[in-house]
Design a protein around this motif. Structure first.
Motif, mmCIF file in Angstrom:
data_model
loop_
_atom_site.group_PDB
_atom_site.id
_atom_site.type_symbol
_atom_site.label_atom_id
_atom_site.label_comp_id
_atom_site.label_asym_id
_atom_site.label_seq_id
_atom_site.Cartn_x
_atom_site.Cartn_y
_atom_site.Cartn_z
ATOM 1 N N ASN A 199 73.728 -52.590 -98.032
ATOM 2 C CA ASN A 199 73.368 -53.080 -96.699
ATOM 3 C C ASN A 199 74.618 -53.437 -95.915
ATOM 4 O OD1 ASN A 199 70.653 -52.852 -97.231
ATOM 5 N ND2 ASN A 199 70.421 -54.979 -97.891
ATOM 6 N N SER A 200 74.598 -53.126 -94.630
ATOM 7 C CA SER A 200 75.761 -53.424 -93.788
ATOM 8 C C SER A 200 75.284 -53.805 -92.399
ATOM 9 C CB SER A 200 76.690 -52.212 -93.693
ATOM 10 O OG SER A 200 77.786 -52.499 -92.835
ATOM 11 N N ALA A 201 75.644 -54.991 -91.957
ATOM 12 C CA ALA A 201 75.259 -55.445 -90.617
ATOM 13 C C ALA A 201 76.156 -56.609 -90.216
ATOM 14 C CB ALA A 201 73.795 -55.890 -90.594
ATOM 15 N N VAL A 202 76.341 -56.769 -88.912
ATOM 16 C CA VAL A 202 77.033 -57.945 -88.382
ATOM 17 C C VAL A 202 76.049 -59.099 -88.432
ATOM 18 C CG1 VAL A 202 78.108 -58.978 -86.358
ATOM 19 C CG2 VAL A 202 78.517 -56.571 -86.905
ATOM 20 N N SER A 203 76.314 -60.084 -89.280
ATOM 21 C CA SER A 203 75.364 -61.167 -89.550
ATOM 22 C C SER A 203 75.905 -62.494 -89.038
ATOM 23 C CB SER A 203 75.085 -61.254 -91.054
ATOM 24 O OG SER A 203 74.539 -60.040 -91.530
ATOM 25 N N PRO A 204 75.491 -62.925 -87.845
ATOM 26 C CA PRO A 204 75.972 -64.191 -87.295
ATOM 27 C C PRO A 204 75.162 -65.374 -87.823
ATOM 28 C CG PRO A 204 74.552 -63.117 -85.715
ATOM 29 C CD PRO A 204 74.624 -62.205 -86.915
ATOM 30 N N LEU A 205 75.709 -66.566 -87.667
ATOM 31 C CA LEU A 205 75.018 -67.800 -88.059
ATOM 32 C C LEU A 205 75.296 -68.856 -87.003
ATOM 33 C CD1 LEU A 205 73.429 -69.039 -90.643
ATOM 34 C CD2 LEU A 205 75.577 -70.271 -90.999
ATOM 35 N N ALA A 206 74.237 -69.567 -86.582
ATOM 36 C CA ALA A 206 74.379 -70.603 -85.558
ATOM 37 C C ALA A 206 73.943 -71.948 -86.113
ATOM 38 C CB ALA A 206 73.557 -70.256 -84.319
ATOM 39 N N LEU A 207 74.523 -72.998 -85.564
ATOM 40 C CA LEU A 207 74.165 -74.375 -85.892
ATOM 41 C C LEU A 207 73.556 -75.009 -84.648
ATOM 42 C CD1 LEU A 207 74.330 -76.836 -87.884
ATOM 43 C CD2 LEU A 207 76.548 -77.349 -86.825
ATOM 44 N N GLN A 208 72.407 -75.680 -84.832
ATOM 45 C CA GLN A 208 71.693 -76.272 -83.705
ATOM 46 C C GLN A 208 71.146 -77.642 -84.100
ATOM 47 O OE1 GLN A 208 68.690 -73.290 -83.117
ATOM 48 N NE2 GLN A 208 70.092 -71.829 -82.158
ATOM 49 N N TYR A 209 70.758 -78.423 -83.087
ATOM 50 C CA TYR A 209 70.127 -79.713 -83.360
ATOM 51 C C TYR A 209 69.159 -80.043 -82.232
ATOM 52 C CZ TYR A 209 72.418 -82.490 -79.713
ATOM 53 O OH TYR A 209 72.800 -83.013 -78.505
ATOM 54 N N VAL A 255 66.053 -86.801 -86.050
ATOM 55 C CA VAL A 255 66.993 -85.771 -85.619
ATOM 56 C C VAL A 255 66.825 -84.582 -86.548
ATOM 57 C CG1 VAL A 255 69.419 -85.150 -85.289
ATOM 58 C CG2 VAL A 255 68.632 -87.459 -84.708
ATOM 59 N N GLN A 256 66.748 -83.385 -85.981
ATOM 60 C CA GLN A 256 66.642 -82.174 -86.777
ATOM 61 C C GLN A 256 67.890 -81.315 -86.569
ATOM 62 O OE1 GLN A 256 62.931 -80.228 -85.862
ATOM 63 N NE2 GLN A 256 61.695 -81.973 -86.554
ATOM 64 N N VAL A 257 68.495 -80.891 -87.670
ATOM 65 C CA VAL A 257 69.674 -80.013 -87.648
ATOM 66 C C VAL A 257 69.266 -78.686 -88.275
ATOM 67 C CG1 VAL A 257 72.003 -79.659 -88.528
ATOM 68 C CG2 VAL A 257 71.329 -81.912 -87.678
ATOM 69 N N ARG A 258 69.639 -77.594 -87.636
ATOM 70 C CA ARG A 258 69.177 -76.281 -88.100
ATOM 71 C C ARG A 258 70.325 -75.286 -88.203
ATOM 72 N NH1 ARG A 258 64.580 -72.631 -85.031
ATOM 73 N NH2 ARG A 258 66.152 -72.445 -83.392
ATOM 74 N N LEU A 259 70.334 -74.521 -89.307
ATOM 75 C CA LEU A 259 71.179 -73.342 -89.476
ATOM 76 C C LEU A 259 70.282 -72.132 -89.363
ATOM 77 C CD1 LEU A 259 73.269 -74.685 -92.459
ATOM 78 C CD2 LEU A 259 74.259 -73.945 -90.292
ATOM 79 N N ILE A 260 70.660 -71.149 -88.525
ATOM 80 C CA ILE A 260 69.775 -70.019 -88.252
ATOM 81 C C ILE A 260 70.571 -68.732 -88.094
ATOM 82 C CG2 ILE A 260 69.795 -70.599 -85.775
ATOM 83 C CD1 ILE A 260 66.968 -69.381 -85.583
ATOM 84 N N THR A 261 69.997 -67.647 -88.607
ATOM 85 C CA THR A 261 70.516 -66.314 -88.337
ATOM 86 C C THR A 261 69.390 -65.479 -87.743
ATOM 87 O OG1 THR A 261 71.775 -64.451 -89.239
ATOM 88 C CG2 THR A 261 69.957 -65.277 -90.573
#
Length: 646
Positions: A199-209, A255-261
């Motif tokens: 598998n090959s893809a540009v996989s970003p990750l964001a941090l949110q709250y 408070v909710q903290v989220r890691l998401i792709t």
């Protein structure tokens, strides 16, 4: 130019008759029930990125208790000794205060930046939603597992909580935090490419709250990783982050903290299962409030009553950094953890109210309480008010004779003003700030604006734009005057009326539909676009400079923006085959059937109640639904070849 621009007035210039009829439009509960089955909602059933069915926020279950940071940091580390944390698929009961979700259909397509995905797949964007948590338990080899979503890899080479996007999955991990009595909330984590398969893809990750359990998350740019992987058949790349949350996350019970792709696009642009990315060594820490910090608080009121949901900004005069908050149901605002020993400006912002005092300057040595503001309603200025009575007027521009025909709401008389030529594009707005709409046209062949100012009758002529530009005049600088502005290939170009300065802002794409509106309620129009391919609105708030994304509508919809609920904030709207879908900023989603399906959609305020009315124009027929009464009326005004003034 004198021979070109001339004015005259007549009581009835049309050779056809004008008449007004009244049409009552109301939807019973039965109609709404059946229409929900027969008609696609703005976000179709196959997508649930922005559900429109209200729901009670679920109570917190055993897997999502809010961890009290006063008792210590929250950590999640997958090691050989933690194989008993998650033992059953979709069961997070062994990991208190943490939950994983599949993120089903959160984006309209693949390759979407996770920083722009701010909702959840549940009604009202609610979390926790413990009946739909997701995890594949006790996995060992990421390269041999392509189910997508969230997985626990607790044996093998790489140990982590894994994320893999696919055509449905946009996985994310949520931490539930109680920050009462705590400050400097810091989230740390390590992200590793754990997939050595093909598998090959540009996989970003964001941090949110976010604060609380509903509404949009807020993106934290410092936590973003543009690509966490190294390509096919390679694994091991690791990226570590440590991000301090904004001060409004301090001293809050929820408070909710989220890691998401999100589902990535591969090198060829198509969608395939993404590489697995592993998240581990996660820690959320905090500190006791520093003695060097204080609070700034006060109230906003209108007529002796609390002013709710009003925007307040705190400006550090030394660094010009800004914090924003809104007043609660009692009109109170609070800035916590503000560094003492500095000078700050406190300023309320609103499109509907002016404040006394306009600002308050404080030198913070401790807590600064009682920084209060009274307000007064600003003069309401609707679109297309040519007679200045506070109501929009039915009006058309007739290219065949270069005339403007206006049915004045103040006296029900028809006025005619000769201003323009056949190829001109009408661009009416209040350019001089006197509360009366000015006649204006843009001449594509010259790239020139012609504006007749109503307060002095002076003619303004200026070259600004090219023939292919889309016109977006609005008050972007908050001085009460419309600014000359165009949109071209994803760039906004404008001339500010307050200081005559030029601005070019890259926000959007060539195929986007630009729509100006005051979406943050600060008295200035914001840059906003609707992207049909993604069925998403993107808005750049002028108050904070933050960008937001909302999944709302279908690709073929005609987007519109207006204050439909009268709260001072522009709302999102879509017109589809005679149906209006409106996402109000305060009263949630509304759907109504009104106007000709093949007609042109128009947003004005024809009854003067401060709320936008849904309107269409088709073959000389105006169908107007007054928001104040909910009653529809037909007005025959114009020829089929006329251009309605929107």
């Amino acid at each position: 130019m004198s021979s070109f621009f001339k004015s005259k007035k007549t009581t009835n210039p049309f050779k056809f008759f004008s008449r007004t009829t009244t049409l009552f439009v109301a939807f019973s509960a039965i109609f709404i029930l059946f229409s929900s089955f027969l008609l696609p909602l703005p976000t179709a059933d196959r997508k649930s990125a922005l559900p429109f069915v209200s729901s009670i926020v679920p109570t917190v279950g055993a897997t999502s208790v809010y961890a009290n940071l006063a008792s210590g940091s929250v950590t999640l580390n997958i090691t050989p000794a933690t194989t008993n944390l998650i033992t059953t698929n979709d069961d997070w009961s062994g990991v208190a205060s943490v939950e994983g979700y599949f993120g089903r259909n959160l984006t309209a397509t693949h390759g979407i930046d996770p920083q722009t995905v701010l909702g959840t797949e549940f009604a009202s964007n609610a979390l926790p939603f413990t009946s739909d948590t997701q995890v594949s338990a006790n996995k060992g080899n990421p390269s041999a597992f392509n189910a997508g979503g969230v997985a626990e890899f607790d044996t093998g080479t790489y140990l982590a909580i894994g994320f893999q996007g696919n055509v449905q999955a946009n996985p994310y991990l949520v931490f539930y935090l109680n920050t009462t009595g705590r400050s400097s909330i810091t989230t740390s984590y390590t992200v590793t490419d754990i997939d050595s398969g093909s598998n090959s893809a540009v996989s970003p990750l964001a941090l949110q709250y976010r604060i609380g359990e509903t509404g949009n998350f807020i993106n934290l740019p410092a936590g973003f990783i543009a690509d966490t992987t190294d390509g096919p058949n390679i694994a091991g790349r690791a990226t570590s982050k440590s991000v301090l949350l904004p001060s409004d996350a301090s001293n809050k019970p929820k408070v909710q903290v989220r890691l998401i792709t999100t589902n990535a696009a591969n090198a060829g642009g198509s969608s395939t299962p993404d590489e697995w990315i592993g998240i581990n060594n996660i820690s959320v820490s905090s500190q006791s409030p520093s003695a060097a910090n204080g609070e700034v608080s006060g109230t906003l009121s209108f007529g002796g009553n609390p002013l709710r949901n009003a925007l307040v900004v705190l400006v550090d005069t030394g660094s010009n950094s800004r914090e924003f908050t809104r007043t609660d149901a009692d009109g109170r605002y609070l800035f916590a953890e503000v560094e003492i020993g500095k000078t700050y400006v406190v300023q309320p912002l609103s499109s509907k109210y002016s404040f006394s005092p306009a600002t308050n300057i404080i030198s913070l040595v401790d807590n600064a309480a009682g920084i209060n503001f009274d307000s007064a309603a600003k003069i309401y200025r609707p679109r297309n008010d040519f007679d200045g009575d506070g109501k929009s007027d039915v009006a058309v521009f007739r290219p065949s004779d270069g005339n403007w025909y206006v049915l004045q709401s103040g006296d029900a008389q028809t006025s005619v003003f000769s201003f323009g030529s056949a190829a001109d594009i009408p661009a009416a707005a209040d350019y001089d700030g006197d509360g009366v709409t000015d006649y204006a046209v843009f001449r594509p062949s010259e790239g020139t604006w012609y504006i007749r100012q109503s307060n002095t009758q002076d003619l303004r002529v200026g070259q600004f734009g090219i023939a292919s530009d889309r016109l977006v005049p609005a008050d972007y600088d908050g001085d009460g005057k419309a600014d000359v502005a165009v949109y071209r290939s994803g760039v906004w170009y404008l001339r500010r009326s307050s200081d005559n300065t030029f601005e070019a802002k890259n926000y959007g794409a060539d195929t986007d539909a630009p729509l100006a509106g005051d979406f943050d309620g600060d008295g200035k129009s914001d840059f906003s676009v609707y992207r049909p391919a993604a069925e998403t609105w993107f808005t750049l708030n002028s108050s904070s400079g933050n960008s937001s994304a909302r999944n709302f509508g279908l690709a073929a919809d005609v987007p519109a923006a207006g204050d439909f609920d009268g709260d001072g904030f522009a709302d999102l709207a879509q017109f589809r085959n005679g149906f209006w879908y409106v996402l109000n900023s305060t009263t949630a989603f509304e759907a109504s059937r009104f106007g000709a399906g093949e007609g042109q959609s128009i947003v004005g305020n024809y009854d003067g109640d401060g709320r936008a009315d849904t309107t269409t124009f088709h073959n000389g027929l105006w169908s107007i639904r007054d928001s104040g009464s909910g009653i529809g009326r037909n007005v025959y005004f114009g020829l089929p070849t006329d251009i309605p003034v929107k």
